[in-house]
Motif scaffolding. Structure first.
Motif, PDB file in Angstrom:
ATOM      1  N   LEU A 136       0.811  -1.229   0.000  1.00  0.00           N
ATOM      2  CA  LEU A 136       0.000   0.000   0.000  1.00  0.00           C
ATOM      3  C   LEU A 136       0.846   1.282   0.000  1.00  0.00           C
ATOM      4  N   ASN A 137       1.881   1.300   0.849  1.00  0.00           N
ATOM      5  CA  ASN A 137       2.702   2.521   0.944  1.00  0.00           C
ATOM      6  C   ASN A 137       3.239   2.936  -0.414  1.00  0.00           C
ATOM      7  N   GLN A 138       3.807   1.974  -1.144  1.00  0.00           N
ATOM      8  CA  GLN A 138       4.415   2.310  -2.432  1.00  0.00           C
ATOM      9  C   GLN A 138       3.350   2.769  -3.435  1.00  0.00           C
ATOM     10  N   ARG A 139       2.197   2.121  -3.439  1.00  0.00           N
ATOM     11  CA  ARG A 139       1.132   2.543  -4.373  1.00  0.00           C
ATOM     12  C   ARG A 139       0.692   3.976  -4.075  1.00  0.00           C
ATOM     13  N   MET A 140       0.615   4.291  -2.792  1.00  0.00           N
ATOM     14  CA  MET A 140       0.212   5.655  -2.402  1.00  0.00           C
ATOM     15  C   MET A 140       1.275   6.666  -2.857  1.00  0.00           C
ATOM     16  N   ILE A 141       2.533   6.323  -2.663  1.00  0.00           N
ATOM     17  CA  ILE A 141       3.613   7.214  -3.105  1.00  0.00           C
ATOM     18  C   ILE A 141       3.521   7.395  -4.625  1.00  0.00           C
ATOM     19  N   ASP A 142       3.333   6.291  -5.352  1.00  0.00           N
ATOM     20  CA  ASP A 142       3.243   6.353  -6.821  1.00  0.00           C
ATOM     21  C   ASP A 142       2.071   7.235  -7.262  1.00  0.00           C
ATOM     22  N   ASP A 143       0.985   7.193  -6.488  1.00  0.00           N
ATOM     23  CA  ASP A 143      -0.200   7.991  -6.849  1.00  0.00           C
ATOM     24  C   ASP A 143      -0.134   9.416  -6.296  1.00  0.00           C
ATOM     25  N   GLY A 144       0.954   9.759  -5.620  1.00  0.00           N
ATOM     26  CA  GLY A 144       1.111  11.129  -5.117  1.00  0.00           C
ATOM     27  C   GLY A 144       0.258  11.438  -3.886  1.00  0.00           C
ATOM     28  N   VAL A 145      -0.175  10.388  -3.185  1.00  0.00           N
ATOM     29  CA  VAL A 145      -0.966  10.602  -1.958  1.00  0.00           C
ATOM     30  C   VAL A 145       0.008  10.887  -0.813  1.00  0.00           C
ATOM     31  N   LEU A 146      -0.276  11.939  -0.044  1.00  0.00           N
ATOM     32  CA  LEU A 146       0.721  12.410   0.920  1.00  0.00           C
ATOM     33  C   LEU A 146       0.779  11.595   2.211  1.00  0.00           C
ATOM     34  N   CYS A 147      -0.389  11.280   2.782  1.00  0.00           N
ATOM     35  CA  CYS A 147      -0.376  10.683   4.125  1.00  0.00           C
ATOM     36  C   CYS A 147      -1.688   9.958   4.414  1.00  0.00           C
ATOM     37  N   VAL A 148      -1.726   9.234   5.525  1.00  0.00           N
ATOM     38  CA  VAL A 148      -2.919   8.464   5.910  1.00  0.00           C
ATOM     39  C   VAL A 148      -3.406   8.884   7.294  1.00  0.00           C
ATOM     40  N   GLU A 149      -4.732   8.990   7.397  1.00  0.00           N
ATOM     41  CA  GLU A 149      -5.378   9.209   8.699  1.00  0.00           C
ATOM     42  C   GLU A 149      -6.737   8.527   8.623  1.00  0.00           C
ATOM     43  N   MET A 150      -7.645   8.808   9.540  1.00  0.00           N
ATOM     44  CA  MET A 150      -8.829   7.954   9.609  1.00  0.00           C
ATOM     45  C   MET A 150     -10.180   8.683   9.691  1.00  0.00           C
ATOM     46  N   GLU A 151     -10.228   9.981   9.424  1.00  0.00           N
ATOM     47  CA  GLU A 151     -11.488  10.711   9.608  1.00  0.00           C
ATOM     48  C   GLU A 151     -11.908  11.652   8.477  1.00  0.00           C
ATOM     49  N   THR A 152     -10.962  12.124   7.680  1.00  0.00           N
ATOM     50  CA  THR A 152     -11.273  13.220   6.752  1.00  0.00           C
ATOM     51  C   THR A 152     -12.361  12.892   5.716  1.00  0.00           C
ATOM     52  N   ALA A 153     -12.378  11.666   5.195  1.00  0.00           N
ATOM     53  CA  ALA A 153     -13.374  11.338   4.161  1.00  0.00           C
ATOM     54  C   ALA A 153     -14.800  11.513   4.697  1.00  0.00           C
TER      55      ALA A 153
END
Ligand code: HPA
Length: 241
Positions: free
Chosen positions: A167-184
């Motif tokens: 998951l981490n690498q896919r997120m980096i590849d997609d330009g996603v900055l960080c993970v948390e659990m409430e914003t959506a």
């Protein structure tokens, strides 16, 4: 006019609410930053306060951890307590190598592995975004301060202990900055209720390097974000009035 999870009257909350995850953080903000703060609800120890900051009335209400908890408080505040604006302040795990510990991220967009936005919005295709004027106010305010603020897409996850090693690498590849659990949840509900929302997070740990802030560093960093978000909230309250 109490709701199942908030025991308060209409008018007890300010139009602008700061929302940390942790109830103790809400109490800390009220005690250390707000003038004339008063406790307005404490159901399940979710302590909400209202006070003043730089002349504006501001409330602080915790979300708890994760979207199901956050969605309850967000919905009740918007629907039943005439809250117009919720600014989430939290921590996140960084994916992007360009992020340093302590950096602040404003979520200009949000993706999620949760079905909550789809179920709430009643559509499979949707976009989650903050209120544009709040986003630009945050970016402008960061230029006047010494805080490093990056604006970009963040990932809201239902899972803290992530089993997917890729998951981490896919997120980096997609330009996603960080993970948390409430914003959506915040962005989806604000869209439905036609209210204002913004999510600000500081990077408390780095998922690729394993670096994380010590408890003392966490506190100082959070203090910077609290001051920043209170200034933003107070400017927003002046716009609403
Ligand atoms: N995952 C989810 N939420 C978080 C994290 C994380 O690694 N760090 C801070 N909030």
């Amino acid at each position: 006019m109490s709701t199942p999870h908030i025991d308060a009257e209409v008018g007890d909350f300010a139009k602008v609410v700061l929302m940390p995850g942790d109830p103790r953080r809400a109490a800390y903000i009220a005690e250390n930053y707000l003038e004339d703060s008063r406790l307005v609800t404490d159901v399940r120890n979710a302590v909400g306060y209202t006070g003043r900051y730089q002349g504006s009335e501001i409330s602080v209400m915790p979300s708890g951890m994760g979207m199901p908890s956050a969605a309850i408080y967000i919905t009740e505040l918007y629907r039943s307590f005439e809250v117009e604006t919720i600014i989430r302040i939290g921590t996140a795990g960084g994916f992007s190598p360009s992020l340093q510990l302590r950096d602040m991220v404003v979520a200009s967009g949000c993706i999620t592995n949760s079905r909550m936005p789809e179920l709430l919005l009643g559509q499979e295709q949707y976009e989650l975004a903050p209120t544009p004027s709040l986003l630009s106010a945050a970016v402008d305010l960061s230029r006047d301060s010494d805080l490093s603020l990056q604006s970009g897409t963040i990932f809201t996850s239902d899972i803290f202990y992530e089993p997917d090693d890729g998951l981490n690498q896919r997120m980096i590849d997609d330009g996603v900055l960080c993970v948390e659990m409430e914003t959506a949840a915040l962005y989806a509900i604000a869209q439905i209720e036609q209210k204002q929302a913004l999510s600000l997070v500081t990077i408390s740990d780095h998922l690729t390097s394993g670096a994380h802030l010590s408890p003392e560093e966490r506190q100082t960093t959070l203090d910077s974000m609290i001051s920043f978000s209170l200034k933003l909230a107070s400017d927003e309250a002046k716009v609403i009035d």
